[in-house]
Motif scaffolding. Structure first.
Motif, mmCIF file in Angstrom:
data_model
loop_
_atom_site.group_PDB
_atom_site.id
_atom_site.type_symbol
_atom_site.label_atom_id
_atom_site.label_comp_id
_atom_site.label_asym_id
_atom_site.label_seq_id
_atom_site.Cartn_x
_atom_site.Cartn_y
_atom_site.Cartn_z
ATOM 1 N N GLU A 1 0.801 -1.283 0.034
ATOM 2 C CA GLU A 1 0.044 0.061 -0.084
ATOM 3 C C GLU A 1 0.736 1.287 -0.064
ATOM 4 O OE1 GLU A 1 -3.148 -0.337 2.932
ATOM 5 O OE2 GLU A 1 -3.035 -2.814 2.792
ATOM 6 N N GLN A 2 2.114 1.123 -0.169
ATOM 7 C CA GLN A 2 2.863 2.446 -0.187
ATOM 8 C C GLN A 2 3.504 2.512 -1.530
ATOM 9 O OE1 GLN A 2 3.690 4.366 2.575
ATOM 10 N NE2 GLN A 2 2.104 2.884 3.507
ATOM 11 N N PRO A 3 3.108 3.981 -2.083
ATOM 12 C CA PRO A 3 3.685 4.131 -3.566
ATOM 13 C C PRO A 3 5.185 4.052 -3.388
ATOM 14 C CG PRO A 3 2.297 5.690 -2.630
ATOM 15 C CD PRO A 3 2.658 5.002 -1.437
ATOM 16 N N LEU A 4 5.820 3.369 -4.532
ATOM 17 C CA LEU A 4 7.128 3.057 -4.707
ATOM 18 C C LEU A 4 7.824 4.018 -5.627
ATOM 19 C CD1 LEU A 4 7.648 -0.766 -5.143
ATOM 20 C CD2 LEU A 4 8.065 0.894 -2.899
ATOM 21 N N LEU B 1 -2.857 9.581 -5.479
ATOM 22 C CA LEU B 1 -2.441 8.966 -4.715
ATOM 23 C C LEU B 1 -3.342 8.190 -3.641
ATOM 24 C CD1 LEU B 1 1.087 10.678 -3.468
ATOM 25 C CD2 LEU B 1 0.892 8.662 -4.837
ATOM 26 N N ALA B 2 -4.170 8.928 -3.357
ATOM 27 C CA ALA B 2 -5.360 8.427 -2.292
ATOM 28 C C ALA B 2 -6.124 7.146 -2.952
ATOM 29 C CB ALA B 2 -6.312 9.415 -1.793
ATOM 30 N N HIS B 3 -6.398 7.398 -4.516
ATOM 31 C CA HIS B 3 -6.995 6.308 -5.009
ATOM 32 C C HIS B 3 -6.166 5.190 -5.056
ATOM 33 C CE1 HIS B 3 -10.392 8.861 -5.466
ATOM 34 N NE2 HIS B 3 -10.014 9.529 -6.712
ATOM 35 N N ALA C 1 -6.907 1.497 -3.572
ATOM 36 C CA ALA C 1 -7.108 0.365 -4.708
ATOM 37 C C ALA C 1 -6.000 -0.775 -4.097
ATOM 38 C CB ALA C 1 -6.546 0.777 -5.896
ATOM 39 N N ALA C 2 -4.922 -0.487 -3.936
ATOM 40 C CA ALA C 2 -4.027 -1.362 -3.233
ATOM 41 C C ALA C 2 -4.415 -1.996 -2.212
ATOM 42 C CB ALA C 2 -2.662 -0.866 -2.862
ATOM 43 N N ARG C 3 -5.277 -1.515 -1.057
ATOM 44 C CA ARG C 3 -5.781 -1.920 0.158
ATOM 45 C C ARG C 3 -6.992 -2.914 -0.313
ATOM 46 N NH1 ARG C 3 -5.254 2.519 2.686
ATOM 47 N NH2 ARG C 3 -7.133 3.319 1.914
ATOM 48 N N ALA C 4 -7.665 -2.402 -1.384
ATOM 49 C CA ALA C 4 -8.729 -3.312 -1.700
ATOM 50 C C ALA C 4 -8.476 -4.525 -2.237
ATOM 51 C CB ALA C 4 -9.592 -2.547 -2.697
ATOM 52 N N MET C 5 -7.157 -4.694 -2.967
ATOM 53 C CA MET C 5 -6.748 -5.795 -3.824
ATOM 54 C C MET C 5 -5.992 -6.828 -2.713
ATOM 55 S SD MET C 5 -7.413 -5.626 -6.677
ATOM 56 C CE MET C 5 -8.562 -4.138 -7.248
ATOM 57 N N LEU D 1 -9.695 8.777 -12.722
ATOM 58 C CA LEU D 1 -10.540 7.367 -12.626
ATOM 59 C C LEU D 1 -9.381 6.189 -12.681
ATOM 60 C CD1 LEU D 1 -13.158 8.347 -15.701
ATOM 61 C CD2 LEU D 1 -13.812 8.240 -13.116
ATOM 62 N N MET D 2 -9.762 5.337 -12.174
ATOM 63 C CA MET D 2 -8.669 3.997 -12.355
ATOM 64 C C MET D 2 -9.238 2.966 -13.323
ATOM 65 S SD MET D 2 -7.136 1.756 -9.357
ATOM 66 C CE MET D 2 -6.332 3.333 -8.569
ATOM 67 N N LEU D 3 -8.249 2.800 -14.354
ATOM 68 C CA LEU D 3 -8.572 1.913 -15.379
ATOM 69 C C LEU D 3 -8.449 0.231 -15.104
ATOM 70 C CD1 LEU D 3 -7.387 3.641 -18.544
ATOM 71 C CD2 LEU D 3 -9.888 3.504 -17.781
ATOM 72 N N GLU D 4 -7.159 0.418 -14.527
ATOM 73 C CA GLU D 4 -6.984 -1.181 -14.128
ATOM 74 C C GLU D 4 -5.800 -1.367 -13.103
ATOM 75 O OE1 GLU D 4 -4.486 -3.507 -17.232
ATOM 76 O OE2 GLU D 4 -5.750 -1.987 -18.546
ATOM 77 N N VAL D 5 -5.641 -2.754 -12.535
ATOM 78 C CA VAL D 5 -4.794 -2.840 -11.483
ATOM 79 C C VAL D 5 -3.909 -4.004 -12.212
ATOM 80 C CG1 VAL D 5 -4.324 -3.652 -9.260
ATOM 81 C CG2 VAL D 5 -6.343 -2.170 -9.826
ATOM 82 N N ASN D 6 -2.648 -3.959 -12.081
ATOM 83 C CA ASN D 6 -1.633 -5.084 -12.637
ATOM 84 C C ASN D 6 -1.051 -5.692 -11.581
ATOM 85 O OD1 ASN D 6 0.348 -6.382 -14.237
ATOM 86 N ND2 ASN D 6 -0.110 -4.842 -16.032
#
Lengths: 285, 531
Positions: free
Chosen positions: A161-164, A229-231, A235-239, A257-262
């Motif tokens: 959940e931390q941005p790298l 960043l908050a989104h 998103a990371a928390r939800a995955m 808007l978020m398009l996808e998660v990889n």
């Protein structure tokens, strides 16, 4: 500049991040755009509006009829990869549609495309698939000032959940409007602290201007950075995965808007940022 | 213990176990390498077909016999409705198949396995050509119809290669150099010595006759040898070389393929003298071909040696035989891990992308019987056919899976067609191409479809590069699996598989940058990013 030991290679990424922190059981959610959207919506992460989900041939016929009423839309295979099978359509006054590249499309051709998607032509593992039809994103003026065609996106890689690291991908003439680095889009480094753009990399060369429009790309401040960043964090928390790359766009009217998660984000972001991922990962562990 | 620690321990245990077993065998059981080196054995099948027209019919050809350089075994003749006679002379053995008032088609199959030892002679440079030979050697010094000795051109050439001190080696070297320098010609048919000299180029028999003429004119007995160069595949080409009599030995020479006083281990002699390989009644539509397979067999010592010792796969061979695993198939299976290891290194250490994970290794396996060239050719032909057939299918708009099924039909028909075509036009290489691709055809078709897709999505450049890597990895895997030394080692030391597993474990937990990533990320560590 980075030392060799700071660079994350595929072997290391797979062993130390993906195998260890991304359990296989979490993959279906990110590999299927429809499931991803559901999970993101539950976590209150904004996503493009879904117009229709097509999961059968009967549904495909109905969808084609209803889509005639939409002025524009995007068709995606739910389990596609690398942008394969994505179709952007804009309706024409005389009926039918056309794509941004100018190709005309009649009802039969749209039906055929939906059929191909259902049969898994574009999908991971070539299994049967579903087609996702959603609203077309209108790029925020920030991007249109740099390059008007296509849609630029923002990739943020997170670990626990931390941005790298983050980057922006801007289409070019060479990439044919696609924000795909391998197809010739340019990458621009983004400061995690304030969303300020740095140097860009286009075809292995460091640049400060867009190759086609000559618009300066460095030193700008991306709008909505704290929301983006908050989104990403939400998103990371939800995955069910610990190491993810999220792709976001900024719509002119709707904002981020978020398009996808990889689940296996690429490593090229290191070249764009001129820095290795290893220190950032170790800082979090 | 940490994950890394347990992995390292496992690798250490595997390697120690392997080392202990190998050392035990070498030091205590006395395994030595010369005992283990297997030999190439060729199984040869001569197939002759002809049609009787109601008259008496006979077909004669030379049959190989064992001598000091070649051993022939497992001879088997099948010739329904024909009578067979074997005729032995000091120089050769002839097989004759015949029938009175023969009518209709006949087929003769004559098969055998052959092992040939390489021959090599050191000729004493000081040795002189004798003035006299025993009476029996007259025929090897005299002129014949196709080996003219008195022709002015040959007289002149003979004088040119003559050594003033009549040393045998210098004379033969001069003749050899002259004949080797002549151009080669692939054509079949007979060329006599004078014609070869006049044309300045010749096929094997022309060069050999010219060599013999020049040798005989200089007082060295020489004779033609007819036989086969054993190489896997199907062929109609026989070969002729020669032997010169020096210091009590018949020493071989081949001016076409550059063998001076030596022959490799695949020259199978069938007869000696200026003879035609086949003689048959006229108008019978005679046709023939040799099908040759190369196999690696344990040498005689190895069989005896391994059979008498414990802990090797030769011991288990009888059990394998009972469940129908032949030695050949066994070696096939045993070599697959090594071919696959090549793929693992190519992908995870070098960072090459190939079509299909193990496709290169699989293709290499499929090419083992017929050779690498046939394997690559088969792959490319399938690719071309698939690419062509999918154009109309895409235009018609056919869904993925049925499309694949149609492509597969096209691929199968192509391969069968190639085989039939090869038979009709008698291009033997073509037959191998058909044969090689029949085995992995489904995988090939699916891969070909994926390659075509990649061509559409990624363009020629990227697809071509992946294609190149695929073929390269396939070649390396092939060479690895073809290694006779490795095959011998694994039969004697199956514990080497522990090493293979250890190596895969090591690569499997190696987190370093792949070689191609060093290139990809060079701007990150070199500090030489171009502005």
């Amino acid at each position: 500049m980075a030392g060799l030991s700071q660079i994350m290679g595929i072997n290391r990424r797979n062993l130390e991040l993906i195998y260890r922190h991304n359990p296989r059981s979490g993959f279906p959610v990110v590999d299927d755009k429809i499931l991803t959207k559901e999970a993101l919506s539950r976590a209150r992460v904004p996503v493009p509006r879904t117009l229709r989900i097509v999961d059968s041939f009967l549904g495909a016929r109905q969808a084609v009829e209803e889509l005639e009423r939409e002025s524009s839309f995007v068709v995606k295979p739910a389990r596609g990869s690398g942008g394969g099978g994505v179709l952007i359509a804009e309706s024409l006054p005389e009926g039918g549609w056309r794509t941004p590249s100018g190709r005309r499309l009649d009802r039969e051709q749209l039906l055929q495309h939906l059929g191909d998607i259902l049969f898994g032509v574009y999908s991971l593992g070539r299994a049967d698939d579903r087609a996702l039809v959603e609203q077309r994103v209108v790029p925020h003026p920030f991007f249109r000032e740099i390059y008007a065609r296509g849609i630029a996106d923002i990739r943020i890689i997170l670990f626990k959940e931390q941005p790298l690291m983050a980057m922006m991908r801007i289409p070019t003439d060479a990439s044919d409007g696609k924000a795909n680095l391998h197809q010739g889009a340019m990458g621009v480094r983004l400061s995690l602290a304030d969303g300020r753009t740095g140097q860009g990399v286009y075809r292995g060369q460091t640049v400060t201007r867009h190759p086609d429009t000559d618009a300066p790309i460095s030193g700008r401040v991306l709008p909505f950075w704290s929301e983006l960043l908050a989104h990403a964090r939400a998103a990371a928390r939800a995955m069910p995965l610990k190491y993810v790359g999220v792709d976001l766009v900024i719509d002119a009217g709707l904002g981020p808007l978020m398009l996808e998660v990889n689940a296996r984000p690429g490593l090229q972001i290191q070249v764009i940022n001129d820095a290795g991922l290893v220190p950032a990962v170790e800082g979090i562990q | 213990m940490s994950r890394k620690g347990s992995l390292r321990l496992t690798i250490a245990v595997l390697l120690s176990l392997m080392a202990a077993l190998v050392l035990y065998k070498v030091l205590v059981l006395g395994y030595t390498y010369p005992n283990l080196i297997p030999q190439a054995s060729y199984s040869v099948q001569l197939s002759m077909s002809f049609t009787g027209i109601g008259e008496d019919l006979s077909v004669r050809t030379f049959l190989p016999v064992s001598d000091e350089t070649q051993s022939i075994a497992d001879e088997l003749a099948s010739a329904p409705a024909l009578s067979f006679r074997r005729e032995q002379t000091p120089l050769y053995v002839i097989g004759e198949w015949s029938r009175y008032n023969a009518e209709g088609p006949f087929q003769v199959l004559y098969s055998y396995s052959a092992q040939v030892r390489p021959a090599r002679y050191e000729l004493d440079p000081g040795l002189r050509i004798p003035d006299h030979y025993p009476k029996g050697f007259n025929q090897y010094l005299a002129a014949s119809e196709a080996i003219q000795l008195d022709h002015p051109l040959l007289r002149e050439l003979s004088a040119r290669v003559r050594d003033p001190e009549h040393r045998a080696r210098a004379t033969l070297q001069a003749i050899y150099d002259y004949v080797s320098a002549l151009g080669g010609r692939p054509f079949k048919g007979t060329t006599d010595a004078v014609t070869a000299a006049k044309l300045g180029e010749a096929s094997c028999n022309g060069k050999s006759r010219l060599f013999i003429a020049l040798a005989r004119n200089n007082g060295i007995p020489a004779r033609l040898v007819g036989g086969l160069i054993l190489s896997p595949g199907t062929k109609r080409t026989s070969h002729q070389w020669l032997e010169a009599y020096v210091a009590g030995h018949w020493v071989p020479f081949d001016g076409l393929n550059s063998h001076f006083a030596e022959l490799p281990d695949n020259y199978l002699a069938l007869y000696r003298g200026d003879e035609a390989l086949f003689t048959h009644s006229p108008n019978i539509g005679f046709d023939y071909r040799f099908s040759i397979q190369r196999r690696i067999v344990p040498n005689d010592r190895l069989a005896g040696f391994l059979g008498g010792h414990a802990f090797n796969l030769y011991q288990a061979l009888s059990s394998f035989r009972r469940v129908n695993i032949s030695l050949n198939l066994l070696k096939f299976l045993l070599m697959i891990p090594f071919g696959v290891l090549v793929v693992v290194v190519a992908r995870n250490v070098i960072g090459l992308t190939t079509f299909g994970t193990f496709l290169p290794a699989l293709m290499a396996v499929a090419s083992r019987e017929t050779g690498l060239v046939a394997g690559v050719a088969g792959f490319l032909i399938i690719l071309a056919v698939t690419a062509l057939v999918r154009i109309p299918l895409n235009k018609l708009g056919v869904l993925h899976t049925p499309k694949l099924a149609i492509l597969m039909v096209a691929a199968i028909l192509t391969m069968l067609g190639l085989t039939v075509l090869a038979d009709i036009v008698r291009i033997d290489a073509l037959a191998s191409v058909g044969a090689v691709t029949l085995f992995p055809i489904a995988i090939l078709t699916i891969t070909a479809e994926r390659i075509s897709l990649s061509l559409e999505e990624d363009g020629w450049k990227k697809t071509g590069l992946t294609m190149f890597w695929t073929l390269l990895v396939m070649t390396v895997a092939y060479l690895m699996m073809e290694s006779v030394a490795l095959q011998a080692l694994i039969l004697a030391f199956p514990e080497l598989f522990l090493g293979v597993v250890a190596l895969n474990l090591w690569i499997g937990h190696w987190t370093g940058l792949r070689l191609l990533e060093l290139l990809r990320f060079r701007s990150l560590y070199s500090g030489q990013r171009k502005e």
